[in-house]
Write an enzyme that holds these catalytic residues in place. Structure first.
Site: not given
Lengths: 791, 791
Positions: B600-601, B496, B369-370
């Protein structure tokens, strides 16, 4: 007598008879005819080895390591698994008739019958075979795995020459009785060449010796480094002039008997076998151990072994037998079930009881929660020594379980979801490591065993430590939320179609009991608890967690969601699911199963069976109905639980149908995979369905309680059980029940809630009317096969 | 000029200079110095091949299949993955000085400098080396991967003999310029021998040809069956008497130049390289294609290629350049970031843009998806042709995405979580298949691209179909609960460290927008929508799902839980987590991460960036503070999002620190893995942090909006962008901002909510005061490195 079409077996009360050989059913029959004492397991392979589905000779906990591969690895994933392996095959006896090998695929089979005798503990076989050249022989063999001499198995092999078409001359017979290591195995399903490599020829020869009448082979596994010795000796009787010789090479020990037989003459070979293994003992120690066992077996003699076997089983059946009047098939199936559970556990002696016992290679020979939640319910009441040993095994793997807990950042012990020797072997953590309920299941088996036996020493020496370490696990796994409730998040309950959820009701209720019982037990054995580092503060923290345990409830629907938010999920499209889509896990991604309301197996319903105190009768009825509608029984563990709760909520016909499904799982190969081994937990569930379902038996620190009900299909059920040194028998008749103390001191029990004293004379009590229960429905196409009358 | 200790590079505005070689940093520098045009990628390996960390020559989407193993398999698990492979290496030029190979590990290096020129698009190198025998040579090489001639790379290689210690005789030099297939690779981390086998010598030779000054090699991959051709040709100038010859064998093409040089004399070799690959075209077609490209390159000549390259980049930088006053390091890093994102996408032309571009083998060369969520935010505004092609690639893999959806029991298209050519390559479904948000991310990139370009034809021909098929996915993935809310259960959001959850707010908000935009777009292009089978009823069902989308909210805490129940979970023990435990996924099981509050993000915070309309300013401030405290940034995708939302919520210093973390990820190797390739999404995030963070840029169907704020650390930021055929430049100064239309028609924009007309003359507008924001805290030890003044 002939079996029904498509069935392998005839219906008889005490034996399982295969009246003729059907090669299509070979795998299933090999499993059902497997003999085991919990230490040695011999699949029901033909004496001559071939044809076979899966040749199988197993020793409890004798495994090879194999790599566990991951497409994407993760921290804490086990890197290697443990797989039970086919050890040295000692049941092999080949026969040469003149120059032709005895092989059922050639020549003509005039007769072929095998009988598993549940009272004798033997597998017998009778064959009349005409060789392609026209020689006719009759073979009578009998096989046992001794329940009294743990390391021993024996075979009596008799061959007689009959009058055939070319019988003018005496027939020359050669019998080759063998020990064969590294037998060629059928290919495994998984196509991983690394696993294949690890499992091909796993045994490395260490020693081979032959003497006049036998041989000994010693091997070691390549990766796991376990040593196994197998030895055989023979007694041969036959016409004058027979010759016996033996030889041994790395992977083969062979005793050859040559004899010339006139028509009507017989040659008899008794083969004594002994097995031993160790991860630590020296080659000579293991070698000597099997030779000693062999000497003892030969000293006992064939007749002695047979006699001991029957005596052991006679005593067992006094307690364990269940009599069923009104359904002969079910009568047989129930006995087969009890027999196989006994075989799985009888002499396991501080080793694991596998999900397939020692009847096949299914599940890699692993042990799961099946042992505690299903098998031990039965064993604590019919073979308590075996149940105690199974829990002692759990205690023996506490070091691995504590190490695993530490690796997961937890206190106490985290028992492996699947294992042979104590290490986690699950390669898919959402349905493995996350299924923490196994720890409470072990604790509950301790609680039940103590209640069933009253064994205070066991409680102090074994039970306490298991209870303490599992309680510590729960205390560290859960946490108090803002509202002060104790939550257990991100775990997987019994239902494998739902994973990684918050506050699974089953898990939380079982953990709650685990915490309470640990605190109570530690209080009773404060000195022993102190040695485990338990203090008052820790006990208080367990009680606190237990008392604030979160149990989600859906007020709108008036049912317990299996886990947080479960009842908000989409209901599986059962109407749109074709019959060949089951089991769903083979046709649908986990992703889809996890997010919808569909249960592989009883989960909340199992919580109601094991924690009835946590539910009102109305909740039980509503919950049962709700989960009946979404439970597809893709697990063979489910039917017995549903039988118990169906009986409890007044659905006696449905309970009967579920009992039947549980009972026939292997005799009718209902799951289609009996060839990999029989379903020990489902067999234990059969006993549970009868005793806890129709018997309404419940045993805890409050004593022994019954709430018997007879399903309309049956005219009588009689079951027995051991309780705190006593033996009881309970006979359920249509309107009344009779309680009888077979042996032991007077006692009290509860009958449908009424305290009842039981001493020398049987007590007969009336069975209350069953209230009318609202109809329940299963998912489309997933109702159990209707067996009850009027269906 | 010397870099700071531990850094590889000096600080200069338009170049990245490595003033001397540090073998310890070789892998990182190979990645940062990689040249690519999105079709061909050449890692910054030394001309002579060795020493190297990872030799790398890549062609976009040229991959080999490899098995994906599972310890326990499951339905729908991909059985094989796709891994980008090192193709024929054409950048190799070896040099023999007298009888000693030019190798920096031997002899003495008097000088070694490499320069990546961001304005020229070249990598140059200058070396002075003294051979062990005392011969001194100076090497000057220059390398480019052409942005104008997609199939072409070229190297100018000049060697000069200097006055050394033994220079009485002229030196004999041998230059070997090569094409090498199946180069030996460093061992992979995963120790799966099957994967190793699949990836060793993946290329099978099909043809090799040499002519006087060059060679051509054609190969085919063993399993994936792709054909690749590489060709080279040379122009050589040097003293009289030089000899040129070429040869070719299966895996090697070699042109050898021999020349005797006096001190001060030079030998110059220009090497033209061309590459082509196809899964369908014939050997001769692919062969001819690369020979034609080579002919064109030679026709253009070295000077021509260099000139075209600079012209392309001059034009690019007019729009794309960001000027930063007040932080020279950051100025350089921002340009490097923009340059690498351009390199990844410029000429990808309907192939994937990988997470590492074509700079290294990390993530197997996969696209995630980046691309849409990070790279395309930038590319739609600075290289819209590249953004359009990336989305055309997504359209081209719709057949695989639809097939995957069908396999998962869903409608529409389910794009793969990670892939090269469209097939799902994720071997861990909870963080792969379950991350359905990628579908909404693609849809949102379509929406943004249309808004940025106003390209109606693209919308109709490409965007519509992507929007429709993703909307169909969401409609079938979600369901209406009892209360009528539309739920999306059992999916994984961007974070994640949390997986398989219900109603992830990010996912639900992005799906909501996807559904709405699909309906709106289908209404605008009703004929084209009709061809896709869209009718009014379907559009209504999308709007209905969007309008009843469930967005959980924690009333007690006044924040949005990242997903259902998230804020009830235990908060991670940050205080008890040592610094060396990060990244957590390498030291803690997923089991533990998933069940606790640790991100995580950015997840909910990313939802606020991309769906600011769904939150009040107060919610944004509270949510930002809440998630700051539990976000550990173990993903390099996180910092830029946190920078944007920090800027938006008034934490300008914090935003600046996050911008720096994002910008320096590869120049300072912050993640410790730059050697596997640069972090393209983090580089794109650097642009996003500046333009969307400090610029406050937002572009949607309502037009172009800015809300600029200058962080105290800087005295000026100037950035440009393309919008609907125009080019703008925005200059943020401490108290005011200047908007300037570089080219194109007059337009309107919003400045801090104020509609503003922009035509020929720049518009200067004041920047409103930033209100005081409450302090926020990061998890213990996880605050970004403080870079802002006063820190």
């Amino acid at each position: 007598m002939s079996p029904d079409p498509g069935r392998a077996f005839t219906v008889e009360p005490w034996v399982v008879r295969e009246p003729h050989l059907d090669l299509a059913l070979l795998g299933q029959v090999e499993s059902v005819f497997a003999l085991s004492n919990g230490h040695i397991g011999l699949r029901g392979n033909l004496d001559e080895g071939e044809p076979h589905a899966t040749p199988g000779t197993y020793l409890n906990s004798f495994y090879e390591r194999r790599p566990l591969p991951y497409a994407e690895g993760g921290y804490g994933y086990p890197e290697s698994g443990q797989t039970i392996i086919n050890v040295t095959n000692g049941k092999l006896i080949r026969l040469l008739v003149e120059d032709e090998p005895f092989d059922l695929r050639y020549g003509s089979v005039h007769r072929h019958e095998r009988v598993l005798d549940l009272a004798a503990g033997t597998l017998t076989r009778e064959v009349e075979w005409e060789s392609p050249a026209g020689r006719v022989v009759r073979l009578r063999t009998e096989r046992l795995v001794s329940l009294t001499q743990r390391a021993v198995a024996a075979i009596r092999y008799e061959v007689e020459v009959l009058t055939g078409t070319h019988d003018t001359e005496p027939a020359l017979l050669v019998v080759q009785s063998e020990l064969v290591a590294n037998e060629q195995q059928p290919a495994r399903d998984d196509d991983d060449p690394r696993v294949e490599a690890a499992m091909t020829d796993p045994l490395v020869a260490e020693q081979c010796r032959a003497d006049a009448t036998g041989a000994t082979l010693v091997h070691r596994t390549r990766a796991s480094g376990l040593r196994v010795a197998a030895a055989m000796d023979h007694e041969v009787t036959g016409p004058a002039g027979l010759q016996i010789s033996s030889e041994a090479t790395e992977d083969i020990g062979r005793t050859t008997v040559i004899s010339r037989l006139q028509s009507g003459q017989k040659l008899t070979v008794v083969k004594y076998l002994s097995y031993g293994w160790s991860s630590r003992r020296s080659l000579s120690a293991v070698h000597d151990q099997v030779r000693a066992a062999l000497a003892a077996a030969r000293y006992t003699g064939w007749a002695g072994l047979v006699e001991e076997q029957r005596a052991y089983l006679d005593d067992f059946w006094v307690t364990a037998d269940i009599e069923i009047d009104g359904d002969a098939e079910l009568q047989q199936a129930v006995r087969v079930a009890i027999f196989h559970v006994l075989q799985a556990g009888a002499r396991a002696e501080r080793r694991a009881i596998g999900a397939k016992g020692l009847t096949g290679p299914g599940y890699d020979g692993h042990t799961f929660w099946d042992t505690e939640t299903f098998c031990l319910q039965l064993l604590s009441h019919v073979a308590p020594y075996a149940a105690a040993d199974a829990l002692r095994w759990r205690q023996s793997i506490l070091p691995q379980a504590k190490e695993r807990a530490a690796q997961l950042g937890l206190e106490g012990a985290a028992f492996p979801w699947r294992t042979i020797r104590g290490h986690e072997c699950s390669g898919y953590w959402p349905a493995g490591t996350a299924a923490f309920h196994i720890n409470a299941d072990i604790a509950d088996a301790v609680r039940r065993h103590v209640a069933a036996t009253g064994d205070v020493e066991f409680e102090r020496e074994v039970g306490l430590e298991l209870l303490v370490e599992t309680a510590r696990l729960w205390r560290s796994l859960g946490h108090h939320d803002h509202a002060g409730q104790f939550r257990i998040d991100g775990v997987t309950g019994p239902d494998e179609y739902t994973a990684i959820v918050d506050n699974n009701v089953y898990t939380n209720l079982m953990a709650q009991l685990n915490l309470r019982v640990a605190a109570d037990t530690a209080a009773r054995h404060s000195r022993a608890a102190g040695r485990l580092g338990v203090d008052a503060e820790e006990m208080a923290s367990w009680r606190d967690a237990a008392s604030s345990m979160r149990i989600p409830y859906d007020e709108g629907l008036g049912v317990h969601p299996q886990s947080e938010g479960f009842t908000d999920h989409e209901v599986w499209d059962f109407a749109g699911t074709k019959p060949d889509m089951y089991p769903l896990l083979l046709h649908v991604p986990y992703f889809d199963l996890y997010r919808k309301q569909v249960s592989k197996q009883a989960d909340l319903v199992l919580a109601m069976q094991l924690r009835p105190d946590a539910f009102t009768e109305e909740q039980m009825a509503r919950n049962f109905a709700y989960y009946e509608a979404i439970t597809v029984r893709d697990s063979s563990l489910s039917a017995s639980t549903q039988a118990v709760m169906a009986a409890r909520t007044g659905h006696l016909d449905l309970a009967f149908d579920y009992l039947a499904e549980s009972a026939f799982v292997d005799l009718d190969d209902l799951a289609g995979n009996s060839e990999h081994g029989v379903h020990i937990a489902s067999m234990a569930g059969t006993w549970i369905a009868v005793v806890c379902g129709f018997g309404g038996m419940r045993c805890d620190s409050g004593g022994l309680r019954f709430a018997p009900r007879l399903p309309p299909a049956l005219s009588r059920i009689s079951f027995g059980l051991a309780w705190q040194g006593r033996r009881l028998r309970v006979e359920i008749r249509p309107d009344e029940v009779e309680y009888r103390l077979v042996s032991g001191l007077p006692m009290r029990l509860a009958h449908h809630g009424e305290p009842t004293a039981l001493a020398g004379d049987p007590v007969v009590a009336p069975i209350p009317e069953v209230g009318r229960a609202d109809a329940v429905e299963q998912p489309f196409g997933r109702a159990p096969k209707a067996r009850h009358p009027g269906a």
